[in-house]
Scaffold this active site. Structure first.
Site, PDB file in Angstrom:
ATOM      1  CB  SER A  26      38.119 -16.369  34.082  1.00 52.60           C
ATOM      2  OG  SER A  26      36.815 -16.643  34.559  1.00 52.60           O
ATOM      3  CE1 TYR A  59      39.386 -13.234  33.226  1.00 55.92           C
ATOM      4  CE2 TYR A  59      39.686 -13.999  30.969  1.00 55.92           C
ATOM      5  CZ  TYR A  59      38.882 -13.467  31.963  1.00 55.92           C
ATOM      6  OH  TYR A  59      37.567 -13.184  31.695  1.00 55.92           O
TER       7      TYR A  59
END
Length: 133
Positions: A26, A59
């Site tokens: 992430s 993400y």
């Protein structure tokens, strides 16, 4: 109906403050920057490393409120070094007939990842931030 994938928003020239190989993948971004860039937690983002030339998709996850940290996590941490400048971009699907009126949002930050300016992206308009900063 035809859709096109279009740039929705980008955080321009953010400075990587941390790279954490041991955290699941992430990129950690403050809730304040996520909000103004219209990026949701767990939304896919592209990260373009201005300093090293690498690119990857991951993400977004929400960092601490008030933080100026930009932390790349997991395997992508191999592609950045703290101090690298990056562009964090999000995309959306837009009906083809709506594309001509679409204006992505650009979020400019200073060297400490503090909000500097928010404006629509305009083709042919150069950034007022000199390179290298």
């Amino acid at each position: 109906m035809a859709y096109r994938k279009m740039l929705k928003s980008k955080i321009h020239r953010a400075c990587v403050t941390q790279a954490d190989l041991d955290y699941e993948g992430s990129i950690t971004i403050s809730p304040e920057l996520l909000k103004v860039a219209n990026i949701l937690p767990y939304e896919a983002v592209n990260v373009w490393n201005i300093t090293a030339g690498t690119r990857f998709e991951t993400y977004a996850i929400t960092g601490e409120k008030g933080s100026t940290d930009i932390c790349v996590n997991g395997a992508a941490a191999h592609l950045v070094t703290p101090g690298d400048l990056v562009i964090i971009a999000s995309f959306t699907q837009i009906l083809e007939e709506d594309c001509a009126a679409h204006e992505p949002t650009v979020v400019f930050v200073d060297q400490f990842n503090r909000l500097k300016e928010i404006r629509p992206e305009r083709i042919g308009v150069k950034s007022r931030i000199p390179y290298p900063a």
